[in-house]
Each structure stands twice: as structure tokens, then as C-alpha cells.
Scaffold this motif. Structure first.
Motif, PDB file in Angstrom:
ATOM      1  N   LEU A 238       0.844  -1.190   0.000  1.00 47.78           N
ATOM      2  CA  LEU A 238       0.000   0.000   0.000  1.00 47.78           C
ATOM      3  C   LEU A 238       0.880   1.241   0.000  1.00 47.78           C
ATOM      4  CD1 LEU A 238      -1.929  -2.256   0.984  1.00 47.78           C
ATOM      5  CD2 LEU A 238      -2.870  -0.623   2.636  1.00 47.78           C
ATOM      6  N   THR A 239       0.264   2.370  -0.330  1.00 44.72           N
ATOM      7  CA  THR A 239       0.967   3.635  -0.174  1.00 44.72           C
ATOM      8  C   THR A 239      -0.007   4.735   0.172  1.00 44.72           C
ATOM      9  OG1 THR A 239       2.703   5.055  -1.097  1.00 44.72           O
ATOM     10  CG2 THR A 239       0.863   4.527  -2.555  1.00 44.72           C
ATOM     11  N   CYS A 240       0.555   5.823   0.663  1.00 42.97           N
ATOM     12  CA  CYS A 240      -0.179   7.060   0.933  1.00 42.97           C
ATOM     13  C   CYS A 240       0.364   8.079  -0.055  1.00 42.97           C
ATOM     14  CB  CYS A 240       0.066   7.487   2.377  1.00 42.97           C
ATOM     15  SG  CYS A 240      -0.736   9.026   2.851  1.00 42.97           S
ATOM     16  N   ILE A 241      -0.506   8.598  -0.920  1.00 39.95           N
ATOM     17  CA  ILE A 241      -0.034   9.375  -2.061  1.00 39.95           C
ATOM     18  C   ILE A 241      -1.063  10.424  -2.446  1.00 39.95           C
ATOM     19  CG2 ILE A 241      -1.057   7.842  -3.812  1.00 39.95           C
ATOM     20  CD1 ILE A 241       1.634   8.070  -5.359  1.00 39.95           C
ATOM     21  N   SER A 242      -0.655  11.398  -3.210  1.00 43.65           N
ATOM     22  CA  SER A 242      -1.563  12.461  -3.645  1.00 43.65           C
ATOM     23  C   SER A 242      -2.674  11.900  -4.533  1.00 43.65           C
ATOM     24  CB  SER A 242      -0.774  13.514  -4.422  1.00 43.65           C
ATOM     25  OG  SER A 242      -1.646  14.363  -5.148  1.00 43.65           O
ATOM     26  N   ALA A 243      -3.900  12.320  -4.251  1.00 44.37           N
ATOM     27  CA  ALA A 243      -5.024  11.935  -5.099  1.00 44.37           C
ATOM     28  C   ALA A 243      -4.818  12.418  -6.527  1.00 44.37           C
ATOM     29  CB  ALA A 243      -6.327  12.509  -4.526  1.00 44.37           C
ATOM     30  N   LEU A 244      -4.156  13.543  -6.654  1.00 40.10           N
ATOM     31  CA  LEU A 244      -3.891  14.111  -7.973  1.00 40.10           C
ATOM     32  C   LEU A 244      -3.039  13.176  -8.830  1.00 40.10           C
ATOM     33  CD1 LEU A 244      -4.248  16.801  -9.610  1.00 40.10           C
ATOM     34  CD2 LEU A 244      -2.061  17.509  -8.643  1.00 40.10           C
ATOM     35  N   SER A 245      -2.070  12.504  -8.207  1.00 36.33           N
ATOM     36  CA  SER A 245      -1.140  11.688  -8.975  1.00 36.33           C
ATOM     37  C   SER A 245      -1.673  10.295  -9.300  1.00 36.33           C
ATOM     38  CB  SER A 245       0.200  11.574  -8.236  1.00 36.33           C
ATOM     39  OG  SER A 245       0.049  10.848  -7.045  1.00 36.33           O
ATOM     40  N   VAL A 246      -2.717   9.853  -8.601  1.00 41.80           N
ATOM     41  CA  VAL A 246      -3.250   8.497  -8.871  1.00 41.80           C
ATOM     42  C   VAL A 246      -4.650   8.517  -9.466  1.00 41.80           C
ATOM     43  CG1 VAL A 246      -1.828   7.377  -7.122  1.00 41.80           C
ATOM     44  CG2 VAL A 246      -4.070   8.273  -6.477  1.00 41.80           C
ATOM     45  N   LYS A 247      -5.158   9.693  -9.769  1.00 38.49           N
ATOM     46  CA  LYS A 247      -6.523   9.803 -10.281  1.00 38.49           C
ATOM     47  C   LYS A 247      -6.736   8.946 -11.533  1.00 38.49           C
ATOM     48  CE  LYS A 247      -7.508  13.794 -11.990  1.00 38.49           C
ATOM     49  NZ  LYS A 247      -7.855  15.251 -12.088  1.00 38.49           N
ATOM     50  N   ARG A 248      -5.811   9.046 -12.491  1.00 34.93           N
ATOM     51  CA  ARG A 248      -5.951   8.289 -13.733  1.00 34.93           C
ATOM     52  C   ARG A 248      -5.761   6.799 -13.509  1.00 34.93           C
ATOM     53  NH1 ARG A 248      -2.436  12.144 -17.869  1.00 34.93           N
ATOM     54  NH2 ARG A 248      -3.819  13.973 -17.774  1.00 34.93           N
ATOM     55  N   SER A 249      -4.820   6.425 -12.631  1.00 35.83           N
ATOM     56  CA  SER A 249      -4.565   5.005 -12.376  1.00 35.83           C
ATOM     57  C   SER A 249      -5.774   4.328 -11.755  1.00 35.83           C
ATOM     58  CB  SER A 249      -3.348   4.853 -11.457  1.00 35.83           C
ATOM     59  OG  SER A 249      -2.179   5.349 -12.068  1.00 35.83           O
ATOM     60  N   ILE A 250      -6.444   5.019 -10.821  1.00 33.99           N
ATOM     61  CA  ILE A 250      -7.649   4.459 -10.203  1.00 33.99           C
ATOM     62  C   ILE A 250      -8.761   4.349 -11.232  1.00 33.99           C
ATOM     63  CG2 ILE A 250      -9.464   4.914  -8.511  1.00 33.99           C
ATOM     64  CD1 ILE A 250      -7.308   6.153  -6.706  1.00 33.99           C
ATOM     65  N   LYS A 251      -8.898   5.372 -12.063  1.00 34.91           N
ATOM     66  CA  LYS A 251      -9.951   5.364 -13.080  1.00 34.91           C
ATOM     67  C   LYS A 251      -9.752   4.225 -14.080  1.00 34.91           C
ATOM     68  CE  LYS A 251     -12.379   8.483 -16.237  1.00 34.91           C
ATOM     69  NZ  LYS A 251     -12.434   9.865 -16.795  1.00 34.91           N
ATOM     70  N   LYS A 252      -8.485   3.916 -14.401  1.00 32.04           N
ATOM     71  CA  LYS A 252      -8.194   2.837 -15.351  1.00 32.04           C
ATOM     72  C   LYS A 252      -8.245   1.452 -14.708  1.00 32.04           C
ATOM     73  CE  LYS A 252      -5.126   5.572 -18.338  1.00 32.04           C
ATOM     74  NZ  LYS A 252      -3.713   5.742 -18.797  1.00 32.04           N
ATOM     75  N   GLY A 253      -8.376   1.406 -13.387  1.00 35.13           N
ATOM     76  CA  GLY A 253      -8.411   0.124 -12.701  1.00 35.13           C
ATOM     77  C   GLY A 253      -7.050  -0.465 -12.394  1.00 35.13           C
ATOM     78  N   ASN A 254      -5.999   0.355 -12.475  1.00 36.38           N
ATOM     79  CA  ASN A 254      -4.648  -0.140 -12.199  1.00 36.38           C
ATOM     80  C   ASN A 254      -4.338  -0.211 -10.708  1.00 36.38           C
ATOM     81  OD1 ASN A 254      -4.107  -0.362 -14.933  1.00 36.38           O
ATOM     82  ND2 ASN A 254      -3.347   1.750 -15.076  1.00 36.38           N
ATOM     83  N   MET A 255      -5.131   0.465  -9.897  1.00 30.56           N
ATOM     84  CA  MET A 255      -5.002   0.375  -8.443  1.00 30.56           C
ATOM     85  C   MET A 255      -6.335   0.719  -7.816  1.00 30.56           C
ATOM     86  SD  MET A 255      -2.619   3.710  -7.503  1.00 30.56           S
ATOM     87  CE  MET A 255      -1.209   3.053  -8.371  1.00 30.56           C
ATOM     88  N   GLY A 256      -6.518   0.323  -6.570  1.00 32.44           N
ATOM     89  CA  GLY A 256      -7.759   0.612  -5.865  1.00 32.44           C
ATOM     90  C   GLY A 256      -7.519   1.561  -4.715  1.00 32.44           C
ATOM     91  N   ARG A 257      -8.561   2.254  -4.330  1.00 40.35           N
ATOM     92  CA  ARG A 257      -8.459   3.162  -3.181  1.00 40.35           C
ATOM     93  C   ARG A 257      -9.060   2.496  -1.956  1.00 40.35           C
ATOM     94  NH1 ARG A 257     -10.726   9.426  -2.524  1.00 40.35           N
ATOM     95  NH2 ARG A 257     -10.280   9.556  -0.280  1.00 40.35           N
ATOM     96  N   ILE A 258      -8.439   2.702  -0.810  1.00 40.33           N
ATOM     97  CA  ILE A 258      -8.972   2.252   0.467  1.00 40.33           C
ATOM     98  C   ILE A 258      -9.501   3.477   1.207  1.00 40.33           C
ATOM     99  CG2 ILE A 258      -8.468   1.138   2.669  1.00 40.33           C
ATOM    100  CD1 ILE A 258      -6.210  -0.373   1.281  1.00 40.33           C
ATOM    101  N   PHE A 259     -10.773   3.467   1.532  1.00 36.50           N
ATOM    102  CA  PHE A 259     -11.406   4.602   2.205  1.00 36.50           C
ATOM    103  C   PHE A 259     -11.307   4.378   3.710  1.00 36.50           C
ATOM    104  CE2 PHE A 259     -13.248   4.212  -1.965  1.00 36.50           C
ATOM    105  CZ  PHE A 259     -13.288   5.520  -2.423  1.00 36.50           C
ATOM    106  N   VAL A 260     -10.611   5.260   4.393  1.00 32.78           N
ATOM    107  CA  VAL A 260     -10.364   5.110   5.825  1.00 32.78           C
ATOM    108  C   VAL A 260     -11.266   6.067   6.599  1.00 32.78           C
ATOM    109  CG1 VAL A 260      -8.652   5.211   7.666  1.00 32.78           C
ATOM    110  CG2 VAL A 260      -7.981   4.450   5.370  1.00 32.78           C
ATOM    111  N   ARG A 261     -12.030   5.514   7.514  1.00 34.88           N
ATOM    112  CA  ARG A 261     -12.973   6.329   8.293  1.00 34.88           C
ATOM    113  C   ARG A 261     -12.226   7.382   9.121  1.00 34.88           C
ATOM    114  NH1 ARG A 261     -14.749   0.986   9.150  1.00 34.88           N
ATOM    115  NH2 ARG A 261     -16.705   0.513   8.041  1.00 34.88           N
TER     116      ARG A 261
END
Length: 296
Positions: A238-261
């Protein structure tokens, strides 16, 4: 007392290179010529450097006091030359900018492209560094401006807020927690791919995320966001990273986001300039252009 601009130019180059030979090479002059000019300047002003074994030089107190004044004189001279040459405007010149990883990879190429389209006679050179390195280069007057994620608290650096960003937790696309909502403590057994110490992203992780998961199991430390994204995509952790830098990767399905309460990792982007730095017209032009640029 007679001090020349050439002596101050050589002094600045030696201060930045820490060696007379390297300074002479950057100025395309001989080493004896550079040494002679520096010697003449020190006859007028007294010693400006501490000499170390191996020809290395570091500024002493007098040298540190002189450096911002010498840089200002060099910048003002360049500005005068630009004003009275060509079309007699302040639109000619050269700037050196450092940007931290998220901004440098995702925003600055587009911003600088727009800026140079509108100001074709101003050349901008940008290098990507972490926030700590950018602060160091500003304090040494090696660069004109820094653009970073996270504020600088150094008393000699002026930090102007510009835009905002959010850090997110991401994982490989097939990870069991991909696109799930969890508690921060649920990530305590995960392996992490993180930025190096000194980066704004790592500082926020260490301050807010790490205390909630105990001792993070750090698998890799990488100094580039692109390398971290590749490692996560390949299933390394896992990593903690800018939403700006992974926006396209998440949209393409190359990585998933974990939503932390209850985890909010908001941060600001800042423009950094040394408080004693002379604000030339072209520096102000770029500074104000970035401040007014709409970030999507």
C-alpha cells in the motif's frame, strides 16, 4: 575600495559550487582567473570562506551576509540588460524553479507550458526535488523559487499558499480492501511503499497515519511517485499518495483506493521564495501566473 560585478559573479559561483575549479567551469573561465578575482575581493572585504582539506570551501559569516546582496546585484544587472536590449521590455530572462514530486509531475509541466506560450522570451528550468532539498537550495540562493506540498517553517523562507491537495491510501487492484471502507487500525499488518524522509508526503504520513497503525511495516522507500505507483500496481504493498497523482490510475483500474474512516489528509501547495531574494520582474511574473492559474 573597488569591487567589480565580475568579482561578485565569481564569488556567487564559488559559494554555489563550493570549489573554485567547479565555479570557473560554470563561468567558462580559467581556474587561476577565478582564484585571482576571489582573492582581490577578499582583500577588500576580508575572508569570505572557510577553507577545508581538498579545496572545499564553505561560506563564513561574512560570506553568508554577502551572498544575498551579491545575488541581488547579479539579478538586477540581468534585468537592466534585458530592459535595454531587444524590445526594451522586462520579458526576457531565465528562471530556475524546483518543484516537489506531486506538483512537478502533475501540474508544473502544464502550468509552465502555458506560461512560456504567453512569455516566449522567458526560459524556465525546473527540477524535481523533495521539500527539504528545495529549502536547502533556496537558502543557498541556487534557485529562484520552490513549489512544494506542505509549508516551510524556515524563518528565512516566505511561503505563500497557492492550492490544495488530498492524500489517499491506495493498494493493488486485486487487494481484498480495494474500494472498501475500513478503520485505520485495519491497515496495521499491511506492507507500505513510502516516500523518503524529507518529502512533504512522508511527513504527513508520519504525522497522521503512522500513529494510527503502530509501527508501519515499510517494505520499500522510493523517492519518486511514479516508482511508488508502479510498485503498488505490481502488488508490492500500500501507499499514501496524492489523489492528484493516482486519479488516472484508479480510473483505469490499475489500483484501488482504500477509504479510511475519519482520516482526512488535506494539505496545501505553497510557493517558496527566500525573503532576501530580489524579486525581478520576470520572477514576479511567474509567481503571479502560478498563483492565478486554475488547478482542476
Amino acid at each position: 575600495m573597488h569591487i567589480t560585478l565580475r568579482q561578485l559573479q565569481i564569488f556567487r559561483a564559488v559559494a554555489q559550487c563550493a570549489r573554485v575549479t567547479a565555479a570557473a567551469e560554470t563561468l567558462h573561465i580559467s581556474q587561476p582567473a577565478a582564484s585571482m578575482a576571489l582573492s582581490e575581493l577578499e582583500k577588500h572585504l576580508g575572508p569570505l570562506f572557510d577553507r577545508h582539506q581538498g579545496s572545499s570551501l564553505t561560506l563564513n559569516d561574512s560570506g553568508r551576509a554577502l551572498l544575498p546582496k551579491a545575488c541581488e546585484l547579479m539579478d538586477r544587472t540581468a534585468e537592466i540588460e534585458a530592459q535595454f536590449s531587444g524590445d526594451a521590455s522586462y520579458r526576457h530572462g531565465f528562471l530556475i524553479v524546483n518543484a516537489s514530486s506531486t506538483i512537478g509531475n502533475n501540474l508544473m509541466p502544464y502550468i509552465l507550458g502555458n506560461f512560456t506560450d504567453k512569455n516566449p522570451d522567458i526560459r524556465v528550468e525546473m527540477t524535481i526535488e523533495n521539500t527539504h532539498q528545495i529549502e536547502r537550495r533556496l537558502l543557498d540562493f541556487d534557485i529562484d523559487m520552490g513549489v512544494v506540498e506542505g509549508i516551510s517553517l524556515h524563518p528565512d523562507i516566505e511561503a505563500t499558499p497557492w492550492s490544495s491537495d488530498e492524500l489517499v491510501i491506495v493498494c493493488p487492484p486485486n487487494h481484498p480492501l480495494a474500494n472498501q471502507r475500513v478503520n485505520l487500525s485495519d491497515l496495521a499488518q499491511e506492507h507500505w511503499i513510502l516516500r523518503e524522509s524529507g518529502s512533504g508526503t512522508r511527513a504527513l504520513f508520519d504525522e497522521i497515519v503512522a500513529p494510527g497503525i503502530g509501527q508501519p511495516a515499510i517494505k520499500m522507500v522510493l523517492n519518486r511517485s511514479e516508482a511508488i505507483k508502479e510498485a503498488v500496481t505490481e502488488g508490492q504493498g500500500l501507499t499514501c499518495i496524492s489523489a492528484l497523482s493516482v486519479k488516472r490510475s484508479i480510473k483505469k483500474g490499475n489500483m484501488g483506493r482504500i477509504f479510511v474512516r475519519d482520516l482526512k489528509l488535506q494539505r496545501h501547495f505553497y510557493l517558496l521564495v527566500h525573503k532576501q531574494k530580489y524579486r525581478s520582474c520576470i520572477l514576479n511574473r511567474l509567481f503571479n501566473f502560478i498563483l492565478q492559474f486554475p488547478v482542476q
